[in-house]
Design a protein around this motif. Structure first.
Motif, short mmCIF file in Angstrom:
data_model
loop_
_atom_site.label_atom_id
_atom_site.label_comp_id
_atom_site.label_asym_id
_atom_site.label_seq_id
_atom_site.Cartn_x
_atom_site.Cartn_y
_atom_site.Cartn_z
N ASP A 1467 0.81 -1.21 0.00
CA ASP A 1467 0.00 0.00 0.00
C ASP A 1467 0.84 1.26 0.00
O ASP A 1467 0.40 2.33 0.39
CB ASP A 1467 -0.97 0.00 1.20
N THR A 1471 -3.87 2.66 -1.23
CA THR A 1471 -4.57 1.49 -0.72
C THR A 1471 -5.50 0.93 -1.76
O THR A 1471 -6.62 0.51 -1.46
CB THR A 1471 -5.33 1.86 0.56
N SER A 1505 -10.22 -1.26 -2.61
CA SER A 1505 -9.27 -0.72 -1.62
C SER A 1505 -8.67 -1.85 -0.80
O SER A 1505 -9.36 -2.83 -0.50
CB SER A 1505 -9.98 0.28 -0.70
N CYS A 1506 -7.43 -1.66 -0.46
CA CYS A 1506 -6.75 -2.65 0.43
C CYS A 1506 -5.70 -1.92 1.23
O CYS A 1506 -4.79 -1.28 0.67
CB CYS A 1506 -6.12 -3.75 -0.39
N ASP A 1507 -5.78 -1.97 2.58
CA ASP A 1507 -4.89 -1.23 3.47
C ASP A 1507 -4.07 -2.24 4.28
O ASP A 1507 -4.62 -3.15 4.90
CB ASP A 1507 -5.73 -0.35 4.39
N CYS A 1517 -3.19 -7.76 2.03
CA CYS A 1517 -3.14 -7.35 0.63
C CYS A 1517 -2.26 -8.26 -0.19
O CYS A 1517 -1.42 -7.81 -0.99
CB CYS A 1517 -2.66 -5.89 0.50
N CYS A 1523 -9.18 -7.25 -1.13
CA CYS A 1523 -9.62 -5.90 -1.52
C CYS A 1523 -11.02 -5.67 -0.92
O CYS A 1523 -11.89 -6.55 -0.98
CB CYS A 1523 -9.69 -5.76 -3.04
#
Length: 1526
Positions: A1467, A1471, A1505-1507, A1517, A1523
């Motif tokens: 990220d 993200t 989104s992926c944090d 992730c 995601c």
């Protein structure tokens, strides 16, 4: 305000709690207990280092926690120290009071402090905020199995497996030891302890497991679990091994791989090893008593190649691989040998004796047989000495031996055992079959292991002294044979004494050898024939020596007799006969004089004075007048009984005999005037020959003498006999017995008419009726007062006229003044009143005289016609003249009795010769004729006696006694004192010679010391020349032919002081040799190697036995065994030794004390069989003071030197330093070859002052040589192959013998540590660098060579694709392939010639491995150096990460914080993506490995989104599934 009203807990009461109206808040300025106001003073809190307790108090902050000052009264501020940190004590106030725990380092980071565990090979005690851990000392390591944080002290730094602690460092376990873990042990475990014994080792140093204990030490074999030796290859995995044992006997075990070079091997050809534990085939040898057959040109079969027993007659003592020549002969001649030495064959498993084998393994195996001897003999050509076994010859006997199991009698031992000669004058006799051997065993002609019989000659092979018998004429006595003495004989052939001749007989003196009784032809001196048998000569007789058997004894002359029976010569007639004696100084025997007698049993010839003691007493008027008469005796008186008183009265006291006169004859009784006492009256009568009695009148003091009126000279017509009284008192006499009244003797006065008329008739008027004169006399003897008798005509021997015997009686009246003493008249008449034969009395004479002597030598012719007197009656016993004159040489002695005596007595100097005319002749030569023998009726020679043996004379009439035998015969001498006789004439003594022919004898009465010669005393008796002797009866110096011990005869002339001298140098002279003129008789050479200095005095005695040869010559040793100096105790110095001795270093043998060889100085030798020089072959080696010896020849097995300088040959591995100081060959001048060199010096001659120069023209030269470059040697190297220790940085390539061409410099990628021993044929000394390393310093020209690679540490250049762990020395265990997800770029090589390598491996410090940047890794492919050697190999992108590339990226950047060309968390740029990993970076790819969520979830999906959460890197992730909607 009151406390209860104060809202602040634990605030002190009173004014300490204050309310502020401005702030509308309470404040406390002082709290109770430990509490203090907080900063706002709004609460009472615990101070720093304490925390609040439930009771409102404050407790000290606990261990490993810190407590800041609190801000709330009840909330605790206690905080734990960060992980692996600790407080030093309670009450910590802040995190700064937290220290790193032991085993951890202290780190401060932006996030705070943290403790990092000590890594590999480091440690720390902690508690001091150490920011780094301490590295272990070089060689020490930490156990990889230890947990993090356990490295709390240096004790975790231990010796790794395969090593042990040595002080402050470590060392590899040596061979035979191992270490299988990390430890601080100061010693490794041993294979010996593992298997409870030696024999098993490891293949190399640094073994890390007991499983490495599989190799064998040299000389050992493996054992199975039953303790049995494993003698072949073995499955080490499945075979239980219990250890190792010494290599079994008759096998050899080189050691090493038990399934390779270490496999035990059986000795070939049935050879033996001396014991267990042999290492190599060189130890397989032929044992004592056996040899390895020599291989002929045609070869031998395997069976024929096997070792064999030494042949009969030989022996072998050594364990040696030799041919049959190694079996040494026992000697020459008939030696045999038995298998008397036993070899023990050992069981291969137990090592105990399994079987014993007899062999000919010692000199004690050698034997000679019964009847044999062993003697040393020298080869006159080669001078070699050998011990020869012989059958003992005739007249000798050999050993007895012991009975062997094969019925052969044997004497074991290779020692000199000479045959013993029979005792002197004894010989062996062929008929003694039971005392000799008929056959002996000899070596079989076709099979040298067997024997065959050999028949001995009839004259040889005797084995006991009992086989020695006497020779004829010799007897055996007290263990020796002796010549039969005179009077003895022996036929010989016995062991008996000589036989004595029959009684009285002896042997003929001229015959030396008397072998039969027929030689007993002579009488022993003093014996003669009597009644046809030999008898001892009676008293008065004698017999000369050596007269023929049958000869009667000879009578002594009438005046002589012998002292005892058995007179041995005429000299025994040396005592006057009874009635005869010597008077005064006259030595001639004559009739004993008046008043003396010659006793028959006296010891000398002097006449004995008649004893007195007779006395007659008369008491006249109170006065006792004692008359003591004198003594008288008749001629030839032979006993004391013949001694009478010259005047006597028949009774004691008053005695008067009335002596009257015829009418008118008043003058016949004479009045002797002037005689006033009896004694003077008697004395006057004694002096008057006519007076026959004396009468003394005490009253008138008158003396009358009475003379008889005899008209006749003989008693034939009668007469008067007056009684005679003994000269001694009968009561006191011990020799004379009383014979009635008187002595039994009478004095006779002739004339039976006129003489009685002179006696008063009244006194002679008592008749005795007898016609016997003896009876008449006896009647008188029985009457005290009878003074005598009157007798008538005498006829015959005893008859007188009848009635003519009347006793003459005296008167014994008390008070009578008259006293008569009758005079003894002994006119030669015997008791029977007859004139004895040999006397005469002429008619008309009243005297009796001895018949006169006459001689043929008388100058008056009339006197040559002799007289003889047969005796007879008184008045008729006239003498008669012989009819003729005495023949020449004869005489008639005084007292001749018969006509046969006329001319029948020999004069001195004459003898009667039977059959000769005239029969009486002068004494013959070599005889003496003492005269005095009566030759009347002689039937054989008479009157001549042989001179004593050894004397001689010319004879003649002067030879009248032994004294005239006054010249010596050859071989005899005179020995004082004493007259010439058989006792003083001696045969020449042994040791002398008597050249005495006609030497005059001078008689001496003084004792002369034996051997003294003087004028006639021993004259001509000469001592033999010094060094010689003679047998008895030597006559000339040539008879001194016995050589005495200690002397030798030169042979250069006659026996004398110039030819017989003391024993020569280096010889001993036992003597007893017979000297033969002009034939040298030298001494016997001293045993080889010994000698003796000749006595400086040529006439002094030299040594007599070999034991006197005490001078030991250089080149010989003395064993000291036994107590004899002989060839077996004095031996040539053995090879490689020297033996001090004369002349350089004098040595003297002391019996029993050895003088042993001295070994040559180490590094030298004296060649076997070296021929000494200095004398020609025919010269005697014993020449005195010669500088060198000629010893045994070059074929000898041993011949050492005389001094250390004789050890003049070097042996390989040694050299001579050239010293000039004597001795120049010593242990300090002979030096061991130095390390780094080899000395090819075998046999090199050492010459004084010339050192052993190095070989200068190649390795073939003898001398001291340097090892080739790259190798060195230990001290004592002998050849180039001994230069077998590789130096550092060199190695041996394995291509043959060591040389310049195969000792090479260490190559690239290798290290050569050196100090290794070359194994010829196998590369030695080069070790490959660990994989992944190489050496860094090349030779500037030859790049392939590395000059510094001498240890694994020199392999310090790390190659790409590898890394060094730091866990020990550089090795395959510490240099590893670069692991996954790492890259190893290696180290760049420094420039050529650069001596430093800053980036190279430092042992103990890890090097060369870098982790791929976070988020990356290496490709999942097999490792190769090229896919791990660069950061660009980190091409595998890990899930959760991506590679942020750019157009300018040429390499991956390790720093992930870089803007590009590195790896980022998924990220990083937003993200909106996920990163599921990738296998290839692609340096220019902008976002390799990153995928937009939207791409994976296209619209209408909102999962875009992926944090990545903190701490979830690489987890979050990593796939589209993670995601989420924004």
């Amino acid at each position: 305000m009151l406390q209860s009203e104060c809202p602040i807990q634990y605030c002190n009461t009173g004014r300490n709690c204050i309310y502020s109206s401005r702030t509308k808040k309470w404040r406390c300025t002082s709290c109770t207990g430990l509490r203090i106001p907080n900063e706002a003073k709004s609460e009472c809190v615990c101070p720093a280092g304490f925390f609040p307790t439930s009771d409102g108090g404050c407790a000290v902050c606990k261990d490993n926690m810190f407590c800041p000052q609190g801000q709330s009264a009840l909330r605790s501020t206690a905080r734990p120290c960060p992980a692996n940190t600790v407080t030093l004590r309670r009450g910590a106030k802040s995190i700064n009071d937290c220290f790193n725990a032991p085993g951890y380092s202290y780190r401060k980071t932006s996030a705070g402090i943290r403790a990092v565990p000590c890594g590999v090979n480091t440690w720390t005690t902690g508690l001091k905020k150490q920011t780094t851990c301490t590295a272990c000392t070089t060689g020490f390591m930490t156990d990889p199995e230890t947990v993090p944080g356990s490295h709390t002290s240096s004790d975790v730094c231990q010796a790794p497996a395969g090593s042990f602690v040595t002080g402050v460092s470590t060392a590899l376990c040596p061979k035979g030891e191992y270490s299988d873990d990390y430890s601080l042990a100061t010693a490794c475990k041993t294979c010996e302890d593992l298997y409870d014994g030696p024999g098993i080792t490891t293949a190399r140093e640094g073994s890390t497991s007991a499983r490495n204990c599989t190799w064998l030490e040299p000389g050992y074999a493996l054992m199975d679990d039953k303790k049995r030796a494993i003698l072949g290859r073995v499955d080490l995995t499945n075979t239980p091994i219990s250890g190792a044992k010494k290599c079994p006997q008759n096998w050899y075990c080189p050691g090493g791989d038990p399934n390779g070079t270490g496999t035990p091997t059986k000795c070939e050809h049935n050879m033996w090893t001396e014991d267990e534990g042999a290492l190599s085939p060189d130890e397989c040898v032929a044992p004592p008593g056996m040899y390895l057959p020599d291989v002929p040109a045609g070869g031998l079969t395997a069976e024929q190649l096997k070792i064999r027993h030494c042949p009969q007659g030989t022996y072998k003592e050594t364990w040696q691989r030799v041919g049959v020549a190694g079996c040494l002969p026992c000697g020459t001649g008939y030696w045999l040998s038995d298998k008397t030495i036993f070899l023990s064959e050992l069981d291969p498993n137990s090592g105990l004796v399994r079987q014993q084998w007899g062999v000919r393994g010692s000199t004690d195996s050698c034997f000679i047989q019964r009847g044999m001897g062993a003697i040393f003999e020298r080869n006159q050509t080669t001078a070699a000495t050998a011990l020869r076994a012989i059958i003992c010859p005739a007249d000798h006997y050999g050993v007895v031996g012991v009975d062997g199991t094969d019925s052969v009698w044997k004497k074991y031992g290779r020692v000199a055992t000479p045959c013993t000669q029979c005792p002197t004058n004894m010989v062996t006799r062929g008929s003694s079959a039971d005392l000799k051997v008929a056959t002996i065993q000899v070596v079989n002609a076709t099979n040298d292991q067997q024997t065959q019989g050999l028949t001995t000659a009839s004259s040889e092979g005797y084995y006991t002294v009992d086989s020695c018998f006497t020779q004829p004429g010799y007897g055996y006595l007290q263990g020796a044979s002796q010549l039969c003495a005179e009077g003895y004989w022996s036929a010989g052939g016995t062991r008996l004494p000589c036989t004595q001749c029959p009684f009285g007989r002896t042997t003929k003196a001229a015959v030396e050898i008397n072998s039969d009784a027929v030689h007993c032809t002579k009488y022993i001196a003093g014996y003669g024939e009597l009644n046809n048998i030999p008898q001892l000569c009676a008293i008065g007789q004698y017999q000369e020596p050596q007269v023929d058997v049958g000869t009667p004894c000879q009578a002594c002359p009438p005046s002589l007799t012998t002292r005892a029976v058995g007179g041995a010569s005429s000299t025994a007639c040396d005592l006057c006969a009874a009635g005869w004696g010597t008077i005064a100084l006259n030595t001639t025997c004559k009739s004993c004089q008046d008043g003396y007698y010659g006793d028959a049993d006296r010891k000398d010839s002097t006449c004995t004075k008649c004893p007195g003691g007779r006395s007659f007493s008369y008491d006249w008027q109170g006065v006792d007048d004692i008359f003591t008469p004198q003594t008288t005796s008749k001629p030839f008186s032979s006993s004391q009984a013949d001694c009478v008183a010259d005047f006597a009265q028949t009774v004691e006291g008053s005695f008067h005999l009335d002596l009257q006169y015829a009418a008118g004859a008043s003058s016949e009784l004479l009045l002797v005037p002037g005689r006033e006492n009896l004694q003077s009256c008697v004395q006057e009568c004694r002096e008057d020959a006519k007076c026959a009695a004396a009468t003394f009148d005490y009253e008138s003091l008158k003396c009358w003498h009475w003379e008889p009126a005899s008209k006749e000279s003989f008693v034939a017509n009668g007469g008067v006999a007056f009684k005679l009284l003994s000269s001694t008192n009968l009561a006191a006499s011990t020799k004379v017995a009383a014979q009635e009244m008187g002595s039994g003797e009478y004095s006779f006065i002739p004339d039976g008419v006129n003489t009685p008329a002179r006696i008063a008739p009244s006194s002679r008027n008592t008749p005795v009726a007898t016609t016997s004169l003896r009876a008449c006399l006896k009647a008188c003897s029985n009457v005290n007062l009878c003074a005598g008798v009157v007798f008538g005509q005498l006829s015959g021997e005893d008859t007188i006229a009848a009635d003519s015997c009347k006793l003459i009686l005296g008167k014994s009246l008390p008070g009578n003044s008259l006293r008569t003493l009758i005079k003894a008249n002994l006119m030669g008449l015997n008791t029977d009143t007859r004139v004895s034969a040999g006397y005469f009395s002429q008619p008309g004479s009243n005297t009796v005289a001895v018949c006169p002597p006459s001689s043929s030598a008388d100058a008056v012719a009339a006197n040559r016609q002799g007289w003889f007197c047969p005796g007879g009656g008184v008045g008729s016993a006239s003498r008669t003249r012989c009819s003729a004159a005495n023949p020449t040489g004869t005489y008639m002695p005084e007292g001749a009795e018969k006509a046969g005596d006329c001319g029948a007595w020999l004069l001195p100097g004459y003898y009667y010769k039977q059959g000769n005319t005239p029969p009486v002749v002068a004494c013959a030569a070599n005889s003496f004729c003492p005269g005095g023998d009566n030759i009347a009726g002689a039937t054989a020679d008479k009157g001549m006696q042989a001179c004593p043996t050894g004397t001689q004379n010319t004879g003649g009439i002067t030879a009248v006694s032994m004294a005239n035998c006054d010249k010596l015969v050859l071989g005899y001498y005179y020995l004082a004192p004493g007259p010439i006789s058989a006792d003083t004439i001696k045969r020449c003594d042994p040791g002398f010679y008597c050249d005495t022919n006609l030497v005059p004898i001078t008689v001496n009465s003084t004792t002369v010391a034996a051997g003294v010669s003087g004028a006639g005393i021993g004259a001509g008796r000469l001592r033999c020349p010094t060094g010689s002797s003679s047998a008895e009866f030597a006559k000339a110096v040539t008879d001194c032919s016995i050589l005495l011990p200690g002397y030798q005869y030169s042979g250069a002339g006659a026996i004398g002081i110039t030819t017989i001298k003391t024993c020569d140098d280096d010889r001993y002279c036992p003597g007893a040799a017979t000297i033969t003129a002009n034939v040298p008789s030298p001494g016997i050479a001293c045993p080889e190697g010994t000698g003796v200095a000749k006595n400086a005095d040529d006439e002094a005695r030299g040594i007599t036995t070999a034991n006197g040869c005490t001078k030991l010559y250089a080149g010989y040793s003395y064993t000291g065994v036994g107590m004899d100096i002989s060839r077996s105790t004095v031996q040539p110095c053995p090879a490689n030794n020297f033996c001090h001795g004369h002349p350089q270093n004098p040595a003297t043998i002391s019996l029993g004390t050895p003088i042993l060889p001295i070994g040559c100085p180490t590094g030298t030798k004296r060649d076997t069989g070296t021929q000494r020089t200095g004398l020609t072959a025919d010269e005697d080696w014993r020449t005195a003071n010669r500088p060198l010896l000629v010893a045994t020849p070059a074929s000898s097995a041993a011949n050492g030197g005389e001094t250390t300088n004789d050890c003049n040959r070097l042996v390989d591995g040694y050299y001579y330093d050239g010293s000039n100081v004597e001795p120049f060959i010593t242990s300090s001048t002979i030096k061991e070859c130095e390390p780094g060199k080899f000395c090819r010096t075998e046999g090199v001659l050492i010459e004084k002052g010339d050192d052993t120069n190095p070989g200068n023209s190649g390795l073939a030269d003898p001398g001291v040589n340097n090892c080739v470059t790259g190798v060195t040697s230990l001290a004592g190297a002998k050849s180039l192959n001994d230069c077998n220790i590789i130096k550092a940085r060199y190695y041996y390539d394995g291509s043959g013998a060591i040389s310049n061409s195969n000792i090479k410099d260490c190559p690239k990628k290798s290290y050569c540590p050196g100090d290794l021993t070359v194994v010829v044929g196998s590369e030695t000394g080069r070790f490959a660098c660990a994989a992944g390393t190489t050496t860094f310093k090349y030779h500037p020209i030859a790049e392939l060579l590395d000059l510094s690679a001498s240890s694994s540490a020199d392999c310090s250049l790390l190659l790409p694709g590898y890394y060094y762990t730091g866990a020990g020395d550089i090795s395959d265990d510490t240099v590893l392939q670069c692991p996954d997800d790492s890259y190893c770029i290696g180290v760049t090589r420094p420039a050529n010639g650069d001596s430093s390598c800053p980036g190279c491996i430092v042992v103990g410090t890890p090097l060369g491995k870098a982790d791929c940047p976070t988020g990356s890794g290496t490709a999942a492919v097999a490792w190769t150096p090229t896919n791990r050697d660069s950061i660009n190999d980190c091409v595998n992108i890990k899930p959760g990460y991506y590679y942020l590339g750019a157009s300018g990226c040429s390499a991956i950047v390790a720093d992930t914080s870089a803007a590009s060309c590195t790896f980022k968390v998924c990220d990083f740029e937003g993200t909106n993506a996920y990163c599921n990993g990738a296998t290839d970076v692609g340096l220019l790819t902008v976002s390799a490995g990153r995928t937009m969520c939207a791409t994976a979830n296209p619209p209408p999906s909102t999962l875009t989104s992926c944090d990545v959460r903190a701490g979830r890197e690489g987890v979050d992730c990593i796939s589209a599934a993670q995601c989420i909607s924004p």
